[in-house]
Design an enzyme around this catalytic site. Structure first.
Site, PDB file in Angstrom:
ATOM      1  N   PRO A 242      25.938  20.975 -27.021  1.00 47.73           N
ATOM      2  CA  PRO A 242      25.767  20.453 -25.665  1.00 47.73           C
ATOM      3  C   PRO A 242      25.855  18.929 -25.699  1.00 47.73           C
ATOM      4  O   PRO A 242      24.983  18.257 -26.259  1.00 47.73           O
ATOM      5  CB  PRO A 242      24.359  20.918 -25.276  1.00 47.73           C
ATOM      6  CG  PRO A 242      23.645  21.116 -26.571  1.00 47.73           C
ATOM      7  CD  PRO A 242      24.691  21.479 -27.592  1.00 47.73           C
TER       8      PRO A 242
ATOM      9  N   ASP B 265      24.717  14.122 -28.653  1.00 54.28           N
ATOM     10  CA  ASP B 265      24.319  15.520 -28.807  1.00 54.28           C
ATOM     11  C   ASP B 265      22.967  15.697 -28.102  1.00 54.28           C
ATOM     12  O   ASP B 265      21.955  15.142 -28.539  1.00 54.28           O
ATOM     13  CB  ASP B 265      24.203  15.842 -30.304  1.00 54.28           C
ATOM     14  CG  ASP B 265      23.887  17.305 -30.569  1.00 54.28           C
ATOM     15  OD1 ASP B 265      23.385  17.993 -29.664  1.00 54.28           O
ATOM     16  OD2 ASP B 265      24.136  17.758 -31.704  1.00 54.28           O
ATOM     17  N   HIS B 266      22.983  16.480 -27.036  1.00 56.05           N
ATOM     18  CA  HIS B 266      21.782  16.613 -26.199  1.00 56.05           C
ATOM     19  C   HIS B 266      20.664  17.390 -26.882  1.00 56.05           C
ATOM     20  O   HIS B 266      19.520  17.387 -26.423  1.00 56.05           O
ATOM     21  CB  HIS B 266      22.149  17.299 -24.877  1.00 56.05           C
ATOM     22  CG  HIS B 266      21.403  16.771 -23.699  1.00 56.05           C
ATOM     23  ND1 HIS B 266      20.055  16.517 -23.720  1.00 56.05           N
ATOM     24  CD2 HIS B 266      21.815  16.448 -22.456  1.00 56.05           C
ATOM     25  CE1 HIS B 266      19.659  16.074 -22.540  1.00 56.05           C
ATOM     26  NE2 HIS B 266      20.716  16.014 -21.752  1.00 56.05           N
ATOM     27  N   ARG B 267      20.971  18.039 -27.999  1.00 55.30           N
ATOM     28  CA  ARG B 267      19.914  18.744 -28.736  1.00 55.30           C
ATOM     29  C   ARG B 267      19.040  17.760 -29.507  1.00 55.30           C
ATOM     30  O   ARG B 267      17.897  18.060 -29.826  1.00 55.30           O
ATOM     31  CB  ARG B 267      20.526  19.743 -29.719  1.00 55.30           C
ATOM     32  CG  ARG B 267      21.369  20.836 -29.087  1.00 55.30           C
ATOM     33  CD  ARG B 267      22.118  21.623 -30.145  1.00 55.30           C
ATOM     34  NE  ARG B 267      22.922  20.744 -30.979  1.00 55.30           N
ATOM     35  CZ  ARG B 267      23.540  21.129 -32.093  1.00 55.30           C
ATOM     36  NH1 ARG B 267      23.439  22.383 -32.506  1.00 55.30           N
ATOM     37  NH2 ARG B 267      24.250  20.271 -32.803  1.00 55.30           N
ATOM     38  N   VAL B 268      19.606  16.586 -29.826  1.00 54.50           N
ATOM     39  CA  VAL B 268      18.888  15.612 -30.654  1.00 54.50           C
ATOM     40  C   VAL B 268      18.145  14.600 -29.797  1.00 54.50           C
ATOM     41  O   VAL B 268      17.031  14.195 -30.111  1.00 54.50           O
ATOM     42  CB  VAL B 268      19.860  14.897 -31.620  1.00 54.50           C
ATOM     43  CG1 VAL B 268      19.145  13.832 -32.440  1.00 54.50           C
ATOM     44  CG2 VAL B 268      20.515  15.913 -32.546  1.00 54.50           C
TER      45      VAL B 268
END
Length: 200
Positions: free
Chosen positions: A8, A177-180
């Site tokens: 994402p 990276d939207h997870r990080v």
């Protein structure tokens, strides 16, 4: 790119005044381009707080041990990303000399092993194509890519003069990276990069 796109991804951006960078460049012997100023500002911002450059490995975020930053170079049949090692520990003149050398080697496809891979972020200057806005994709092993758009004159309201004054402006984007990290952390990092560029 296919591996990168499975994550994402999101992008934040802001308008950056380039006048301070252009004025500093005039007085400097290094004659570095705006993208190299942006690279150094990114490196300094990540030295202050390296968390945004963490990488997701399994379910853990692994933080970088060194501020090694890549930059995109267009070669004849694609794009290569040479790496400036320890970019936060070098001044602009040192970075400019190595940058110039690596650009030439990349175009000849003769990059040494120590100048490839292992970087924590990339800087790309899409402004060289006349583009003002883009959403670059971070490399699979990275969380961040900083982009710089074409500079153009723009009106800025001056309270002092009570009228608009022309400034040189460029769009600065940060894809991540939207997870990080979330939008707030990415926005704060981009604002810090912008602040550093106002005092090159």
């Amino acid at each position: 790119m296919r591996r990168s796109w499975t994550r994402p991804l999101a992008t934040v951006g802001l308008a950056l005044r380039l006048d301070a960078v252009l004025e500093h460049r005039k007085r400097s012997d290094a004659k570095a381009g705006p993208a190299l100023y942006a690279l150094r500002a990114l490196a300094l911002a990540l030295r202050e707080n390296s968390a945004p450059a963490g990488r997701l490995v399994g379910s853990r975020i692994v933080h970088p041990k060194a501020i090694d930053v890549g930059f995109a170079v267009e070669a004849e049949d694609g794009v290569l990303v040479p790496v400036l090692r320890g970019a936060d520990r070098q001044n602009l003149a040192e970075l400019a000399a190595r940058y110039k050398e690596l650009v030439e080697l990349a175009r000849q496809r003769r990059l040494p092993a120590d100048a490839t891979g292992g970087s924590i972020a990339t800087v790309t200057n899409f402004g060289t194509f006349g583009l003002t806005w883009a959403t670059p994709i971070p490399l699979p092993e990275q969380t961040l890519v900083l982009g710089l758009g074409a500079a153009r004159k723009a009106p800025l309201w001056s309270e002092e003069r009570g009228q608009f004054a022309p400034v040189m402006e460029s769009n600065l984007t940060l894809s991540f990276d939207h997870r990080v990290l979330d939008g707030g952390a990415a926005g704060r990092l981009l604002m810090r990069i912008s602040e550093l560029l106002q005092k090159p």
